[in-house]
Motif scaffolding. Structure first.
Motif, PDB file in Angstrom:
ATOM      1  N   ARG A 233       0.855  -1.193   0.000  1.00 40.98           N
ATOM      2  CA  ARG A 233       0.000   0.000   0.000  1.00 40.98           C
ATOM      3  C   ARG A 233       0.886   1.237   0.000  1.00 40.98           C
ATOM      4  NH1 ARG A 233      -5.633  -1.321   0.747  1.00 40.98           N
ATOM      5  NH2 ARG A 233      -5.958   0.891   0.336  1.00 40.98           N
ATOM      6  N   ILE A 234       0.414   2.293  -0.666  1.00 41.87           N
ATOM      7  CA  ILE A 234       1.170   3.544  -0.722  1.00 41.87           C
ATOM      8  C   ILE A 234       1.353   4.119   0.676  1.00 41.87           C
ATOM      9  CG2 ILE A 234       1.078   5.950  -1.494  1.00 41.87           C
ATOM     10  CD1 ILE A 234      -0.267   4.919  -4.053  1.00 41.87           C
ATOM     11  N   CYS A 235       0.294   4.070   1.498  1.00 40.03           N
ATOM     12  CA  CYS A 235       0.406   4.654   2.846  1.00 40.03           C
ATOM     13  C   CYS A 235       1.441   3.905   3.683  1.00 40.03           C
ATOM     14  CB  CYS A 235      -0.949   4.700   3.535  1.00 40.03           C
ATOM     15  SG  CYS A 235      -1.711   3.098   3.844  1.00 40.03           S
ATOM     16  N   LEU A 236       1.552   2.586   3.500  1.00 38.71           N
ATOM     17  CA  LEU A 236       2.559   1.823   4.240  1.00 38.71           C
ATOM     18  C   LEU A 236       3.955   2.076   3.682  1.00 38.71           C
ATOM     19  CD1 LEU A 236       0.671  -1.566   4.732  1.00 38.71           C
ATOM     20  CD2 LEU A 236       0.829   0.386   6.303  1.00 38.71           C
ATOM     21  N   ASP A 237       4.045   2.336   2.383  1.00 37.01           N
ATOM     22  CA  ASP A 237       5.334   2.718   1.805  1.00 37.01           C
ATOM     23  C   ASP A 237       5.799   4.053   2.387  1.00 37.01           C
ATOM     24  OD1 ASP A 237       5.427   0.439   0.211  1.00 37.01           O
ATOM     25  OD2 ASP A 237       4.626   1.454  -1.562  1.00 37.01           O
ATOM     26  N   LEU A 238       4.855   4.959   2.637  1.00 39.50           N
ATOM     27  CA  LEU A 238       5.211   6.226   3.279  1.00 39.50           C
ATOM     28  C   LEU A 238       5.729   5.966   4.693  1.00 39.50           C
ATOM     29  CD1 LEU A 238       5.356   9.321   3.295  1.00 39.50           C
ATOM     30  CD2 LEU A 238       2.983   9.331   4.106  1.00 39.50           C
ATOM     31  N   VAL A 239       5.048   5.106   5.439  1.00 44.90           N
ATOM     32  CA  VAL A 239       5.491   4.769   6.796  1.00 44.90           C
ATOM     33  C   VAL A 239       6.907   4.194   6.762  1.00 44.90           C
ATOM     34  CG1 VAL A 239       5.053   3.235   8.767  1.00 44.90           C
ATOM     35  CG2 VAL A 239       3.158   4.491   7.722  1.00 44.90           C
ATOM     36  N   ALA A 240       7.236   3.442   5.708  1.00 50.91           N
ATOM     37  CA  ALA A 240       8.553   2.806   5.600  1.00 50.91           C
ATOM     38  C   ALA A 240       9.678   3.799   5.314  1.00 50.91           C
ATOM     39  CB  ALA A 240       8.534   1.736   4.510  1.00 50.91           C
TER      40      ALA A 240
ATOM     41  N   ARG B  55       2.769  10.795   7.703  1.00 50.51           N
ATOM     42  CA  ARG B  55       3.429   9.506   7.967  1.00 50.51           C
ATOM     43  C   ARG B  55       3.283   9.116   9.434  1.00 50.51           C
ATOM     44  NH1 ARG B  55       9.646   9.762   7.108  1.00 50.51           N
ATOM     45  NH2 ARG B  55       9.441  10.999   8.997  1.00 50.51           N
ATOM     46  N   ALA B  56       3.518  10.057  10.340  1.00 52.77           N
ATOM     47  CA  ALA B  56       3.397   9.780  11.778  1.00 52.77           C
ATOM     48  C   ALA B  56       1.966   9.406  12.144  1.00 52.77           C
ATOM     49  CB  ALA B  56       3.867  10.983  12.591  1.00 52.77           C
ATOM     50  N   ASP B  57       1.000  10.104  11.559  1.00 53.38           N
ATOM     51  CA  ASP B  57      -0.402   9.801  11.855  1.00 53.38           C
ATOM     52  C   ASP B  57      -0.801   8.427  11.325  1.00 53.38           C
ATOM     53  OD1 ASP B  57      -0.808  12.207  13.182  1.00 53.38           O
ATOM     54  OD2 ASP B  57      -1.564  13.233  11.395  1.00 53.38           O
ATOM     55  N   VAL B  58      -0.417   8.114  10.103  1.00 56.03           N
ATOM     56  CA  VAL B  58      -0.736   6.797   9.534  1.00 56.03           C
ATOM     57  C   VAL B  58      -0.042   5.704  10.339  1.00 56.03           C
ATOM     58  CG1 VAL B  58      -0.450   5.308   7.509  1.00 56.03           C
ATOM     59  CG2 VAL B  58      -1.196   7.688   7.214  1.00 56.03           C
ATOM     60  N   ASP B  59       1.199   5.929  10.709  1.00 56.00           N
ATOM     61  CA  ASP B  59       1.936   4.948  11.514  1.00 56.00           C
ATOM     62  C   ASP B  59       1.204   4.697  12.836  1.00 56.00           C
ATOM     63  OD1 ASP B  59       4.326   3.265  12.038  1.00 56.00           O
ATOM     64  OD2 ASP B  59       4.712   4.757  13.605  1.00 56.00           O
TER      65      ASP B  59
ATOM     66  N   VAL C 288      -5.866  12.494   9.565  1.00 55.51           N
ATOM     67  CA  VAL C 288      -5.874  11.669   8.348  1.00 55.51           C
ATOM     68  C   VAL C 288      -7.200  11.864   7.618  1.00 55.51           C
ATOM     69  CG1 VAL C 288      -5.890   9.293   7.475  1.00 55.51           C
ATOM     70  CG2 VAL C 288      -4.157   9.998   9.126  1.00 55.51           C
ATOM     71  N   ASN C 289      -8.303  11.871   8.345  1.00 52.80           N
ATOM     72  CA  ASN C 289      -9.603  12.099   7.711  1.00 52.80           C
ATOM     73  C   ASN C 289      -9.668  13.467   7.039  1.00 52.80           C
ATOM     74  OD1 ASN C 289     -10.832   9.632   8.196  1.00 52.80           O
ATOM     75  ND2 ASN C 289     -11.584  10.274  10.205  1.00 52.80           N
TER      76      ASN C 289
ATOM     77  N   ASP D 118      -5.673   6.397   0.798  1.00 52.74           N
ATOM     78  CA  ASP D 118      -5.179   5.023   0.796  1.00 52.74           C
ATOM     79  C   ASP D 118      -5.171   4.467   2.218  1.00 52.74           C
ATOM     80  OD1 ASP D 118      -3.920   2.743  -0.643  1.00 52.74           O
ATOM     81  OD2 ASP D 118      -2.210   3.254   0.644  1.00 52.74           O
ATOM     82  N   ALA D 119      -4.780   5.286   3.184  1.00 48.81           N
ATOM     83  CA  ALA D 119      -4.793   4.850   4.583  1.00 48.81           C
ATOM     84  C   ALA D 119      -6.215   4.582   5.065  1.00 48.81           C
ATOM     85  CB  ALA D 119      -4.125   5.902   5.475  1.00 48.81           C
ATOM     86  N   VAL D 120      -7.142   5.453   4.708  1.00 47.48           N
ATOM     87  CA  VAL D 120      -8.549   5.260   5.102  1.00 47.48           C
ATOM     88  C   VAL D 120      -9.080   3.972   4.485  1.00 47.48           C
ATOM     89  CG1 VAL D 120     -10.893   6.188   4.844  1.00 47.48           C
ATOM     90  CG2 VAL D 120      -9.025   7.696   5.549  1.00 47.48           C
ATOM     91  N   GLU D 121      -8.784   3.747   3.211  1.00 51.99           N
ATOM     92  CA  GLU D 121      -9.241   2.522   2.554  1.00 51.99           C
ATOM     93  C   GLU D 121      -8.656   1.284   3.233  1.00 51.99           C
ATOM     94  OE1 GLU D 121      -8.255   2.987  -1.568  1.00 51.99           O
ATOM     95  OE2 GLU D 121      -9.677   4.634  -1.819  1.00 51.99           O
ATOM     96  N   LEU D 122      -7.375   1.328   3.548  1.00 50.22           N
ATOM     97  CA  LEU D 122      -6.719   0.200   4.219  1.00 50.22           C
ATOM     98  C   LEU D 122      -7.357  -0.085   5.575  1.00 50.22           C
ATOM     99  CD1 LEU D 122      -4.400  -1.855   4.788  1.00 50.22           C
ATOM    100  CD2 LEU D 122      -3.066   0.104   5.592  1.00 50.22           C
TER     101      LEU D 122
END
Length: 189
Positions: free
Chosen positions: A7-14, A62-66, A86-87, A127-131
């Protein structure tokens, strides 16, 4: 940069490794590379300006999604302030795609109206919301079992038994460590 999380959002976290304190989004150039590598900006779309405010905005997202992903993995309630941010980002309009002809006459994708920070943030936040709202994808969320690795990914492997973010990186390190332990145990005392 790493683009194998699913997922793009997880790639950002990485892009941040907390144990090694490695920052993948050091500056605008690194962010520009990440945006292109993640596919948020189609090939051949110039990113003329990455403003000084872009890097902190992507780091904050990134911090919020993490925080939301880690809460999900722990079975805990999501941090309310992170969820609200995030919303709010996801509510913005994502960049539009247009088909244009290249020099050879082939149709290629470009972003309509240029590249804007808020639109790119909206795409990642959505993408994070969808995940996080898809029960099937949430069930595939995993944290890498590699020693010292903090990456998260979607386990889309057959049988859903994937243990590492990357077999080549963390998986190989684990196999080497396991081999060393066997060699040391086999040595006469």
């Amino acid at each position: 940069m790493w683009f194998d999380s699913g997922r793009i959002c997880l790639d950002l976290v990485a892009t941040f490794e907390p144990h090694g304190r490695t920052e993948g989004l050091r500056d605008g150039d690194a962010l520009r590379l990440w945006l292109a590598g993640a596919g948020l900006v189609p090939d051949r779309t110039p990113i003329a300006r990455v403003g000084a405010d872009w890097v902190p905005a992507f780091r904050a997202l990134r911090a919020d999604v993490d925080g939301l992903v880690r809460a999900e993995l722990a079975g805990a309630a999501p941090p309310g302030s992170a969820l609200a941010r995030v919303n709010a980002a996801a509510a913005g309009p994502p960049p539009g795609l247009c088909a244009v002809q290249d020099q050879e006459g082939h149709l290629v994708r470009e972003l309509c109206g240029g590249v804007e920070c808020a639109g790119l943030l909206a795409a990642v936040a959505r993408d994070a919301v969808e995940l996080l709202t898809d029960p099937g994808d949430r069930a595939l969320l995993r944290a890498c079992e590699g020693d010292g690795c903090a990456r998260v990914y979607l386990d889309t492997s057959r049988g859903h038994r994937r243990r590492w973010c990357s077999s080549e990186l963390c998986g190989n390190r684990e196999r080497v460590a396991r081999h060393r332990r066997r060699v040391l145990e086999a040595r006469p005392g």
